[in-house]
Each structure stands twice: as structure tokens, then as C-alpha cells.
Scaffold this active site. Sequence first.
Site, PDB file in Angstrom:
ATOM      1  N   HIS A  20      -5.842  -2.578 -11.127  1.00  0.00           N
ATOM      2  CA  HIS A  20      -5.414  -1.340 -11.772  1.00  0.00           C
ATOM      3  C   HIS A  20      -6.527  -0.923 -12.727  1.00  0.00           C
ATOM      4  CE1 HIS A  20      -1.502  -2.424 -10.269  1.00  0.00           C
ATOM      5  NE2 HIS A  20      -0.859  -1.486 -10.935  1.00  0.00           N
ATOM      6  N   ASP A  41       4.523   2.492  -6.564  1.00  0.00           N
ATOM      7  CA  ASP A  41       4.305   1.670  -7.754  1.00  0.00           C
ATOM      8  C   ASP A  41       5.545   0.837  -8.112  1.00  0.00           C
ATOM      9  OD1 ASP A  41       2.715   0.648  -9.736  1.00  0.00           O
ATOM     10  OD2 ASP A  41       2.641   2.445 -10.976  1.00  0.00           O
ATOM     11  N   ASP A  42       6.495   1.443  -8.797  1.00  0.00           N
ATOM     12  CA  ASP A  42       7.711   0.735  -9.226  1.00  0.00           C
ATOM     13  C   ASP A  42       8.914   1.642  -8.929  1.00  0.00           C
ATOM     14  OD1 ASP A  42       6.494  -1.652 -10.862  1.00  0.00           O
ATOM     15  OD2 ASP A  42       5.421   0.130 -11.521  1.00  0.00           O
ATOM     16  N   GLU A  68      -5.586   4.056 -15.214  1.00  0.00           N
ATOM     17  CA  GLU A  68      -4.211   4.571 -15.295  1.00  0.00           C
ATOM     18  C   GLU A  68      -4.044   5.128 -16.713  1.00  0.00           C
ATOM     19  OE1 GLU A  68      -1.141   1.549 -14.985  1.00  0.00           O
ATOM     20  OE2 GLU A  68       0.439   3.025 -14.634  1.00  0.00           O
ATOM     21  N   HIS A  92       0.475   0.047  -2.835  1.00  0.00           N
ATOM     22  CA  HIS A  92       0.605  -0.199  -4.275  1.00  0.00           C
ATOM     23  C   HIS A  92       2.077  -0.209  -4.638  1.00  0.00           C
ATOM     24  CE1 HIS A  92      -0.889   1.011  -8.598  1.00  0.00           C
ATOM     25  NE2 HIS A  92       0.153   0.205  -8.652  1.00  0.00           N
ATOM     26  N   HIS A 103       4.826  -2.881  -6.718  1.00  0.00           N
ATOM     27  CA  HIS A 103       5.128  -4.133  -7.433  1.00  0.00           C
ATOM     28  C   HIS A 103       6.533  -4.550  -7.022  1.00  0.00           C
ATOM     29  CE1 HIS A 103       1.704  -3.506 -10.237  1.00  0.00           C
ATOM     30  NE2 HIS A 103       1.949  -2.237  -9.938  1.00  0.00           N
TER      31      HIS A 103
HETATM   32  N1  HPA Z   1       0.727  -0.428 -14.301  1.00  0.00           N
HETATM   33  C1  HPA Z   1       0.345  -1.590 -14.798  1.00  0.00           C
HETATM   34  N2  HPA Z   1       1.041  -2.694 -14.612  1.00  0.00           N
HETATM   35  C2  HPA Z   1       2.151  -2.648 -13.894  1.00  0.00           C
HETATM   36  C3  HPA Z   1       2.594  -1.455 -13.385  1.00  0.00           C
HETATM   37  C4  HPA Z   1       1.842  -0.289 -13.587  1.00  0.00           C
HETATM   38  O1  HPA Z   1       2.183   0.827 -13.138  1.00  0.00           O
HETATM   39  N3  HPA Z   1       3.741  -1.740 -12.723  1.00  0.00           N
HETATM   40  C5  HPA Z   1       3.963  -3.053 -12.845  1.00  0.00           C
HETATM   41  N4  HPA Z   1       3.008  -3.612 -13.562  1.00  0.00           N
HETATM   42 ZN    ZN Z   2       0.957  -0.532 -10.378  1.00  0.00          ZN
END
Ligand code: HPA
Ligand code: ZN
Length: 338
Positions: A196, A277-278, A199, A16, A18
Amino acid sequence: MSIEKFIREIPKAELHLHIEGSFQPELMFDIAKRNHIEIPYKSVEELKKAYKFGCLQDFLDIYYTGAGVLLKEEDFYDLTMAYFEACRENNIIFAEIMFDPQTHTQRGVSFDTVIRGIQEAREEAKEKYGIDSLLIMSYLRHLSEEEAFKTLEQSLPYKEWITSVGLDSSERGNPPSKFRKVFEASVKEGYRPVAHAGEEGDADYIWEAIDLLGVHRIDHGNRSLQDENLVKEIVKRDLALTVCPLSNLELRNVDVLTSHPLKKLMDKGIKVTVNSDDPAYFGGHLNENFLQIRKALDLTKEDIVELVKNSFQYSFASEEQKSGYLKRVDAFVADFQD
Ligand code: HPA
Ligand code: ZN
């Protein structure tokens, strides 16, 4: 034995990530300069100061602004190559990389430019570093299903480079059901569905992701704990969660890491994986996520091995690749010396 050293060195998979969220401020400034684009921050330091988020949308606003400097194939190549450099530092040997074509096609950058830049980096990373990877094409859920269908159409000439489809961006108000038809069409094309869910959205979004989109994995999924029946169903269907501890902290889904649900999810029998994630926005790559969640929840070495093995086991790698990776993990564990 130093558990920190063990965490840093164990071979890992990341499921996971991006690619646009791995965009480090220094590289962002370099690319903005060569593309003659102004970013609304004077310096790397000023930009980093803006990385304080109250919720997912706060982050997404900055994330899309940052991605706005990516114009050319070489920009996507540089972005992706920088992630592979981080993979080497984190001992990530297999990566499933999400990309958001619409973040770019909406700005007039072609699908071809985006995917060719990423693909070139993937091939180079395989050749130079032996890192295997695959691509998850994510639809932006704040846009319409019709827009997602256009993206699906644009992807078809590059089908052999894409393994999976995902669903990201603003969750609340954009339930998985909005994308039922395009996921059905994507699966018909051979793409494996993930999304997703849970969250910021409630457990009913996770139900929709599994029942209506037929996902093989749930990205985040923290909120499955709201619904005992859902937990049972996730265990029964053997669906893994791609959990992102530092993301959850930075986006205020947990107040402190010590109240993160990762261990509770594991104790319920759910297959959990750890991911970044990011990483450019949330304070660290995969090792940092492992190190901080280990400390916060007092995870054991056995927990770490389980999490790492899950990430290979629940990946979209071939069965042959998986068994090779798991053997590497076992050999590492057997040979590890402080
Ligand atoms: N959640 C939803 N969309 C996203 C995320 C995330 O953590 N990171 C990049 N796009
Ligand atoms: Zn994500």
C-alpha cells in the site's frame, strides 16, 4: 445496452481485498456469540452506524476490533467462504486475497490456525465454484520490522500456499523504507512484493515502494498524480495500481466520487484496476465499486473492459491462466446481449 448488466456479469479478478475487511457484521455477531466474546456494539445496526470514518486510522481501529472475534480455524474458514460467496455474486473468477497474520498472532491466535482456515476455504471454492485464488501475506506497518521478520519466519512452513507479501495498516509515519530488509528477505523466499502506498501517504512513499521494496504493483497509489516524474516512472516500469473507489470515498481521500482520480490515472497511461479493499466496511463489493465509479466518472464500456482486462493481466496468475481468463472476457464481450 444496459451498462449495469454488463458490469455485473463480466468475469472479473480482484487484486486488492483484505479478508478481514470482508467480515460482514452478521457473521461477526454469529462468530462472537459462538466464541463467547463481547463486541462493544449491541446489534448489527448499532455496529453499522459506527462505520463512519474520518480517515484511515478511524477505520483501522474498528477493523481490528472486529477481527478480534476470530479465534478458531473454522472462523477463518467461514470468513473466507463468505467472501467466495460474494465472488460468485460479483462474477469474480480469480481473487488475490490479502490476510494480516499479525492482527491475529498478536492476540495469541496461531499462524497455523489462520492460514489453515483460509486455505480450506480456498480449496473448497476452487472445487465447488471453480474460483481460483492466491494469498498475499501483508505485514502491519504500524509494527516494527522485527515483528514482520517473525511473521516471515512463521510463514515459511506454509510457503506453497502464499504467493506474495504486502504492506498495510497506518501509512503515515510508517514509510516503506522501514521494511526494506524484510521485503528483501521475503523476495529471497520467493514471495512477490506489493505494498500500500499513496493512499494517505505522499508520492515519496510510492517512490520508496518501487525503488526500495521493488513492488510489482502499488496498492492504491492515487497520490502518484502529485509527481509527474513518478507517473512517468510507473508507466515506464509497467506497474499497475489497485485502486479502491468506495474505500477512498469512505476514508475521505476524496470528498465525492466525481473527483476520484481513476480516469486521470488511466489517461496518463497508468494501468489501473478496480477493487473493493474492505467491502464489509465501505459499502459494497466489486460490482458496486464498478457501478458507482462508472456513474461518477461517466466511464464507457471500453473503459470497463480495459479495467477488467488489467486486473487479469497484472495479477499473479500464471501466463496460461491469464490467457484463459482474457479469452473468457473477450467471449463475454462478443456475446453480451442486453
Ligand atoms: N489501508 C491500509 N491498511 C488496510 C486497509 C487499507 O485500506 N484495509 C485493511 N488494512
Ligand atoms: Zn487495502
